[in-house]
Motif scaffolding. Structure first.
Motif, PDB file in Angstrom:
ATOM      1  N   LYS A   1       1.628  37.188 -20.599  1.00  0.00           N
ATOM      2  CA  LYS A   1       2.370  35.936 -20.425  1.00  0.00           C
ATOM      3  C   LYS A   1       3.529  35.891 -21.405  1.00  0.00           C
ATOM      4  O   LYS A   1       3.335  35.902 -22.614  1.00  0.00           O
ATOM      5  CB  LYS A   1       1.448  34.729 -20.630  1.00  0.00           C
ATOM      6  CG  LYS A   1       2.117  33.419 -20.220  1.00  0.00           C
ATOM      7  CD  LYS A   1       1.114  32.289 -20.132  1.00  0.00           C
ATOM      8  CE  LYS A   1       1.788  31.022 -19.604  1.00  0.00           C
ATOM      9  NZ  LYS A   1       0.826  29.908 -19.477  1.00  0.00           N
TER      10      LYS A   1
ATOM     11  N   GLY B   1       4.650  34.099 -16.101  1.00  0.00           N
ATOM     12  CA  GLY B   1       5.257  32.986 -16.823  1.00  0.00           C
ATOM     13  C   GLY B   1       6.765  32.935 -16.690  1.00  0.00           C
ATOM     14  O   GLY B   1       7.426  32.181 -17.413  1.00  0.00           O
TER      15      GLY B   1
ATOM     16  N   THR C   1      11.849  26.881 -22.779  1.00  0.00           N
ATOM     17  CA  THR C   1      11.897  28.151 -23.509  1.00  0.00           C
ATOM     18  C   THR C   1      12.805  28.022 -24.726  1.00  0.00           C
ATOM     19  O   THR C   1      13.808  27.303 -24.709  1.00  0.00           O
ATOM     20  CB  THR C   1      12.426  29.298 -22.624  1.00  0.00           C
ATOM     21  OG1 THR C   1      13.790  29.024 -22.271  1.00  0.00           O
ATOM     22  CG2 THR C   1      11.594  29.412 -21.347  1.00  0.00           C
TER      23      THR C   1
ATOM     24  N   ASP D   1       6.445  34.764 -23.789  1.00  0.00           N
ATOM     25  CA  ASP D   1       6.564  33.721 -24.807  1.00  0.00           C
ATOM     26  C   ASP D   1       5.218  33.250 -25.341  1.00  0.00           C
ATOM     27  O   ASP D   1       5.180  32.320 -26.147  1.00  0.00           O
ATOM     28  CB  ASP D   1       7.334  32.494 -24.283  1.00  0.00           C
ATOM     29  CG  ASP D   1       8.812  32.773 -24.106  1.00  0.00           C
ATOM     30  OD1 ASP D   1       9.309  33.685 -24.779  1.00  0.00           O
ATOM     31  OD2 ASP D   1       9.459  32.095 -23.295  1.00  0.00           O
ATOM     32  N   LYS D   2       4.125  33.883 -24.934  1.00  0.00           N
ATOM     33  CA  LYS D   2       2.807  33.508 -25.441  1.00  0.00           C
ATOM     34  C   LYS D   2       2.066  34.708 -26.010  1.00  0.00           C
ATOM     35  O   LYS D   2       1.532  34.649 -27.117  1.00  0.00           O
ATOM     36  CB  LYS D   2       1.958  32.864 -24.336  1.00  0.00           C
ATOM     37  CG  LYS D   2       0.563  32.450 -24.797  1.00  0.00           C
ATOM     38  CD  LYS D   2      -0.240  31.837 -23.662  1.00  0.00           C
ATOM     39  CE  LYS D   2      -1.644  31.423 -24.128  1.00  0.00           C
ATOM     40  NZ  LYS D   2      -2.445  32.580 -24.557  1.00  0.00           N
ATOM     41  N   ASP D   3       2.045  35.804 -25.256  1.00  0.00           N
ATOM     42  CA  ASP D   3       1.223  36.948 -25.653  1.00  0.00           C
ATOM     43  C   ASP D   3       1.942  37.923 -26.581  1.00  0.00           C
ATOM     44  O   ASP D   3       1.282  38.748 -27.226  1.00  0.00           O
ATOM     45  CB  ASP D   3       0.740  37.710 -24.410  1.00  0.00           C
ATOM     46  CG  ASP D   3      -0.286  36.920 -23.620  1.00  0.00           C
ATOM     47  OD1 ASP D   3      -0.798  35.931 -24.169  1.00  0.00           O
ATOM     48  OD2 ASP D   3      -0.554  37.276 -22.460  1.00  0.00           O
TER      49      ASP D   3
ATOM     50  N   GLU E   1       0.701  37.617 -30.256  1.00  0.00           N
ATOM     51  CA  GLU E   1      -0.695  38.022 -30.429  1.00  0.00           C
ATOM     52  C   GLU E   1      -0.843  39.527 -30.327  1.00  0.00           C
ATOM     53  O   GLU E   1      -1.544  40.158 -31.123  1.00  0.00           O
ATOM     54  CB  GLU E   1      -1.570  37.320 -29.390  1.00  0.00           C
ATOM     55  CG  GLU E   1      -1.839  35.856 -29.696  1.00  0.00           C
ATOM     56  CD  GLU E   1      -2.995  35.316 -28.885  1.00  0.00           C
ATOM     57  OE1 GLU E   1      -4.149  35.681 -29.158  1.00  0.00           O
ATOM     58  OE2 GLU E   1      -2.735  34.520 -27.958  1.00  0.00           O
TER      59      GLU E   1
ATOM     60  N   ARG F   1      -7.112  37.659 -21.231  1.00  0.00           N
ATOM     61  CA  ARG F   1      -6.029  38.188 -20.406  1.00  0.00           C
ATOM     62  C   ARG F   1      -6.564  38.933 -19.179  1.00  0.00           C
ATOM     63  O   ARG F   1      -5.789  39.408 -18.355  1.00  0.00           O
ATOM     64  CB  ARG F   1      -5.127  39.105 -21.231  1.00  0.00           C
ATOM     65  CG  ARG F   1      -5.773  40.433 -21.568  1.00  0.00           C
ATOM     66  CD  ARG F   1      -4.933  41.209 -22.552  1.00  0.00           C
ATOM     67  NE  ARG F   1      -3.672  41.617 -21.956  1.00  0.00           N
ATOM     68  CZ  ARG F   1      -3.073  42.780 -22.219  1.00  0.00           C
ATOM     69  NH1 ARG F   1      -3.638  43.634 -23.057  1.00  0.00           N
ATOM     70  NH2 ARG F   1      -1.940  43.102 -21.675  1.00  0.00           N
TER      71      ARG F   1
END
Length: 858
Positions: A501, A596, A633, A503-505, A508, A493
Motif C-alpha cells: 500500500k 492505494g 497525499t 504511502d503506508k507500507d 514499515e 499484507r
C-alpha cells in the motif's frame, strides 16, 4: 588414499561398525549413512550437520560443522577450523562415538584412475532464468565449486547491483560430486539456497538437468543443465579460481585481472575450470579474524567460548579416564593384580572427592535434576530462588533462561507460524520472566534490549560479569519481539508476496529490512542458540529469513519504483490532469501489487480543479482554501503549498473571503455581498468586486425566478438559471431548484447536448482557422486574430463546463467522441495558459502577456 574409522571398545556403543572412506568428503550427521541406521540414542546426540571428513591435496582433514555436542581429536576439540588427521588419531563425536583413524595409501595400480568410455567429467551449465538479466551464464568444469559474494563470478556485479550481491554470503553454498552425481549443499547462508523454489535445509540434495537453482533471492537465479564431457570448450576464456589456503594467492587477487579482460571482451559465458579447495569451503578464517580484531566485548566473548571449550575437554578427559579404568579390569591375568591396586587407589580418591562435592553442591544439583527432567517450570522456579538467595552463578542463570525458552517458545512458534495472532500474550509471560531474572540477579535494565550477543560461560560468574548475561537474555527476547513484528506485518499484507500500500507500507518495509540488515550476523547466531534448546524454532527461522528476503526484494524493486513515481509526478505540476493520471495508470499496470493509487487519482483531480479555479478569473478563488484541506497525499499537499498557496489572499483579506463564502453557502446574499465590500486591498479589490457583481446577478435572477413560476417561459428561465450556476460554489441555489430540475431531465439532457455541440463547433472553427501559434504569443500587441481565437477557445470551454454540470446532476456519462473533444479543448486551453504564464515571468513585455492571459481566462 583410504581412511578407516575403527570403533574404540569399550568406550563406544557396541553397535558401531567400521567405516571405510574413499570419497573426497564424508558427512557425519544423524541422517547420514551409516549413522542413520543406528539406534535413536546414538542419532539423538549427533547433530543433523555434525562434522565433515574430507581430502585435500592428498591429506585428510576433519572439521566440526557447529554441532551441539562437539567433535574431539586426541582430546582436543575441533571447532571452526579444519584439523589435519594422522594415522592413529582418535576421533570422538558428541562425547559418545569414538573411533581410531587408520590411513592406507592405495597401491600404484589402484591409484591410477581408470575412467570407462561412457564416464566423462561433469559440465554444469547455469543460464540465467530471466533472459533479460544482465548476469552472465556460467559453465563449471571442475568440482567442488563454492558460491561466494567475494568470488569474481559474483562480486563483478557489486558496483551495479550492490544490494543484490549482498544477498549472497561469503560462504554461501557449494556444488560437489558424489556417487557419480552432482549435489549442492547450503553453508548456513543468511538468505538461503533454493532448488525449484524449495529452500535447502541441513542436507545436500542431488541436482538434475532442468532444475532452477537460486542463491539468496531472485536475482542470481539459474536454469541448470548437466552434461558429460566434451572437447570443444574454449579454455582461453577460463576463470582460474584459487583456494584460501595459506601461501596461495587469494581469490580476489587471482581472478580480478582475468575478470577485467572478460568484461572488456563482453563475454557472456564464464568458464570455471579450477575446483575450489575444500579448505576454502570449510574454513572460517574471516569469522575468526573478525573476532580477533573486535572490541573488548568481543574479546570477553572469545574468552567465554574458550572457557566453555576447556570445560568440555576436561569432561571428555575425565570420561576417557574412567572408561580406561573400566578397561583395566578386563585386561589379561598377567597385569591384572597390579592394575587392580592402582585402580583401587584411584577409585578411593574419586569417591572421596565426589562425596565432598555431593554435599557442597546439593542445592545446585537439585536444580540440575529438575532441569534435566524437562520440568521447565520447576527448573525456572528453583533457579530463580537460588539466584535470589545471593548465589552468583551464570550457569544457573543459563539453566533458568533455557528452561523459559523450552517452556514458552513451542506454543509461541505454533501461533506465529500459523498466524493465529495470539503470540503476544505468550511473549508477555517470557518478558515477565525476564524481569524476574533481572530482579533475582539484582541487575537494573541495561537499556541494550536488542540483539546483543554474549555467549554464556558454564563456569560460575563474578558479579561484574552478570550484566552481560542479562544483555544476552535481553538480546534474545528483543530478537523474538522483532520476529513478532515481522510476521505480524507479513500476515497483515497477506503473505510474503502480498500487496504494497503506497504511502503506508514503505516506511514499515524499510524499517524492518534496515533493522534486520544491521543485525544479520548477530541474529543468526542467537537463532542457532535457540534451536539447540527448541528444535521447532528451525522452521520459524527459515520462514523469517524467507520473509526478510521477500521484503528486501520489495524494497529493491517496488519501493524504488514508488520513489521514482513520486519524483516524476512531483515534476509534472505544470502538466494537465490526463497526463498525470496516465503516469498513475502506468505504475499500476507495471507493478500490480502496488495498491492505494486511487488516492493519487483523487488528488490529481483536486489539484487540477484548484488550478482551474485560480485561473477562472471570476472570483472562484473563494473555493480554493476549502478544497486545499481535502488533499489525501503528502505529495499534492506539498505541491499545493509550493505552487498555488502563494496566489491566495492572507490576513484580513483571507478572513473576509472565507466569511463571505460561508454566508454565500447559507444563501445570505446581502451579508455575503456586504462582507466582500469590506475588502479594499488593491491586489484583491478587483476580484472582490467581480464576486459582488456575480452574486448580485444570481440573487436577482433567483428572486425573478420565484416570481415567474406561473408564467409560460418559467421552464426556460429555470434551465437558464440552473446552467449558470456552479454546483459547488452556488450549492444553496442548486439545492433550492434541484427537485424541479429533475422533473425536466429529458429537456436538461437536450440542453447539455446542445451546449456540447456548440463547444465542438467552436473548437472546429478554432482548429480550422489555425491554433494560437507561438509567434502570436510573442507579439508586442494583441492582434485581432489572437482575440478571436481566444474567444472561440474560452467559449468552447465554458459550454463544456455548463454541459458537464448538467451531466453530473443527471448522473450521465459523455460518449467516447465527446470525451475526446472535451479532453482536446481542456488540454489546448491549459497549454496556452501555461505558455503565457511562463512568458509573463520571463518576457520584457509582461504586461502584454498578462493581458493576453486575461483573455484566455475570461
Amino acid at each position: 588414499m583410504k581412511i578407516i574409522l575403527t570403533p574404540v571398545t569399550p568406550v563406544s556403543p557396541k553397535e558401531l561398525e567400521k567405516i571405510t572412506i574413499t570419497s573426497e568428503q564424508f558427512p557425519v550427521g544423524r541422517q547420514e549413512m551409516p549413522f542413520s541406521n543406528y539406534s535413536e540414542a546414538i542419532q539423538k546426540v549427533l547433530s543433523r550437520r555434525h562434522a565433515r571428513i574430507f581430502m585435500q591435496d592428498g591429506l585428510p582433514y576433519i572439521i566440526d560443522m557447529g554441532s551441539s555436542n562437539g567433535t574431539v581429536v586426541n582430546h582436543m576439540e575441533v571447532r571452526d577450523r579444519p584439523h589435519a588427521l594422522k594415522h592413529g588419531d582418535q576421533i570422538c563425536f558428541a562425547n559418545k562415538l569414538t573411533y581410531t583413524v587408520e590411513i592406507e595409501a592405495e597401491s600404484e595400480s589402484s591409484s591410477q584412475k581408470v575412467t570407462p568410455q561412457n564416464t566423462k567429467p561433469f559440465y554444469l551449465y547455469m543460464t540465467p532464468e530471466d533472459g533479460q538479466s544482465p548476469i552472465d551464464s556460467i559453465v563449471i568444469m571442475s568440482f567442488p565449486f563454492m558460491v561466494s559474494r567475494t568470488d569474481d563470478v559474483f562480486s563483478r556485479y557489486q558496483d551495479d547491483f550492490p544490494e543484490e550481491v549482498n544477498f549472497l554470503s561469503r560462504r554461501h553454498a557449494y556444488i560437489f560430486e558424489k556417487n557419480a552425481s552432482l549435489y549442492i549443499e547450503d553453508l548456513k547462508s543468511a538468505n538461503g539456497t533454493f532448488v525449484n523454489g524449495e529452500m535447502l535445509k541441513d542436507e545436500a540434495i542431488q541436482l538434475k538437468s532442468g532444475d532452477i537453482l537460486s542463491f539468496g533471492g531472485y536475482y542470481f537465479r539459474y536454469h541448470i543443465r548437466i552434461e558429460g564431457g566434451g572437447d570443444n570448450l574454449e579454455t582461453d576464456e577460463t576463470i582460474i579460481q584459487q583456494g584460501c589456503q595459506q601461501n596461495k594467492p587469494s581469490l580476489e587477487t587471482t581472478s580480478a585481472a582475468v575478470m577485467v579482460e572478460s568484461v572488456e571482451n563482453e563475454n557472456k559465458t564464464l568458464f570455471i575450470s579450477s575446483a575450489t579447495s575444500f579448505l576454502d569451503i570449510f574454513c572460517f578464517q574471516e569469522e575468526a579474524a573478525k573476532e580477533k580484531t573486535g572490541d573488548d566485548d568481543n574479546g570477553n566473548e572469545q574468552k567465554n567460548i574458550d572457557n566453555k571449550a576447556s570445560e568440555r575437554l576436561l569432561f571428555h578427559k575425565q570420561r576417557i579416564f574412567l572408561q580406561n579404568l573400566v578397561g583395566a579390569f578386563q585386561e589379561g591375568e598377567t597385569t591384572r593384580g597390579f592394575n587392580l591396586k592402582i585402580a583401587g587407589l584411584l577409585v578411593l580418591v574419586v569417591i572421596t572427592v565426589g562425596v565432598g562435592w555431593y554435599f557442597l553442591n546439593a542445592e545446585k544439583r537439585s536444580i540440575t535434576i529438575a532441569c534435566d527432567s524437562e520440568d521447565h517450570a520447576g527448573c525456572m522456579e528453583a533457579s530463580l530462588a537460588y539466584l535470589s538467595a545471593g548465589n552468583i552463578d551464570g550457569e544457573v542463570a543459563q539453566f533458568a533462561f533455557n528452561a523459559a525458552l523450552k517452556r514458552y517458545l513451542p506454543d509461541w512458534i505454533d501461533k506465529v507460524v500459523n498466524r493465529e495472532g495470539e503470540g503476544s500474550s505468550i511473549m508477555n509471560e517470557l518478558a515477565a520472566f525476564q524481569n524476574d531474572l533481572r530482579n533475582a540477579l539484582s541487575i537494573e535494565s541495561s537499556g541494550k534490549s536488542e540483539n546483543i550477543l554474549v555467549v554464556y560461560s558454564q563456569m560460575p560468574m563474578s558479579k561484574g560479569d552478570l550484566p552481560k548475561e542479562m544483555e544476552y537474555v535481553d538480546g534474545t527476547i528483543g530478537l523474538l519481539k522483532n520476529i513478532e513484528v515481522l510476521e505480524s506485518f507479513v500476515t497483515q499484507r497477506g503473505g510474503g508476496d502480498g500487496k504494497i500500500k503506497i504511502d503506508k507500507d514503505e516506511k514499515e518495509i524499510t524499517d524492518i529490512v534496515d533493522k534486520w540488515q544491521a543485525n544479520t550476523d548477530t541474529d543468526r547466531r542467537i537463532m542457532l542458540d535457540i534451536i539447540k534448546q527448541v528444535p521447532e524454532f528451525d522452521e520459524l527461522r527459515m520462514l523469517v529469513f524467507s520473509h526478510i528476503r521477500d521484503l528486501r526484494n520489495d524494497k529493491s524493486l517496488y519501493l524504488s519504483a514508488i520513489r521514482s513515481f513520486k519524483e516524476h509526478l512531483g515534476s509534472m505540476s505544470g502538466s494537465n490532469e490526463n497526463q498525470m493520471l496516465s503516469e498513475v495508470d502506468k505504475l499500476q499496470q507495471k507493478y500490480p501489487r502496488i495498491i492505494g493509487l486511487d488516492t493519487y487519482r483523487d488528488d490529481i483531480k483536486l489539484y487540477q480543479k484548484i488550478k482551474d479555479l485560480e485561473q477562472g478569473g471570476s472570483g472562484k478563488v473563494l473555493n480554493v482554501q476549502e478544497l486545499a484541506g481535502q488533499f489525501k497525499t503528502a505529495l499534492f499537499s506539498n505541491l499545493y503549498a509550493q505552487n498555488l498557496r502563494a496566489k491566495l489572499p492572507e490576513g484580513d483579506v483571507a478572513n473576509h473571503f472565507s466569511q463571505a463564502l460561508a454566508q454565500w453557502y447559507d444563501g445570505s446574499c446581502d451579508e455575503s455581498i456586504g462582507t466582500l465590500g469590506k475588502i479594499q486591498d488593491l491586489q484583491w479589490v478587483e476580484l472582490a468586486q467581480a464576486k459582488i457583481n456575480r452574486q448580485k446577478t444570481i440573487c436577482q435572477q433567483f428572486e425573478k425566478l420565484n416570481k415567474s413560476r406561473r408564467e409560460k417561459n418559467y421552464e426556460n428561465t429555470l434551465l437558464q438559471f440552473y446552467t449558470a450556476l456552479e454546483k459547488e460554489e452556488d450549492r444553496y441555489f442548486v439545492s433550492q431548484i434541484e427537485p424541479e430540475i429533475l422533473t425536466y431531465k429529458s429537456k436538461l439532457q437536450g440542453k447539455a447536448e446542445m451546449l456540447l455541440k456548440k463547444a465542438i463547433s467552436d473548437w472546429e472553427n478554432y482548429t480550422r482557422q489555425g491554433k494560437i501559434e507561438k509567434l502570436q504569443l510573442l507579439e508586442s500587441d494583441i492582434s485581432t486574430q489572437f482575440t478571436e481565437q481566444s474567444k472561440l477557445l474560452v467559449q468552447a470551454n465554458q459550454y463544456i463546463d455548463q454541459a458537464k454540470t448538467i451531466y453530473q446532476m443527471l448522473a450521465l456519462e459523455l460518449t467516447p467522441l465527446q470525451k475526446e473533444k472535451v479532453t482536446a479543448i481542456a488540454d489546448e486551453l491549459a497549454y496556452q495558459r501555461n505558455a503565457l504564464e511562463d512568458l509573463a515571468k520571463t518576457s520584457d513585455s509582461s504586461q502584454v502577456a498578462e493581458a493576453k492571459l486575461k483573455l484566455l481566462r475570461k
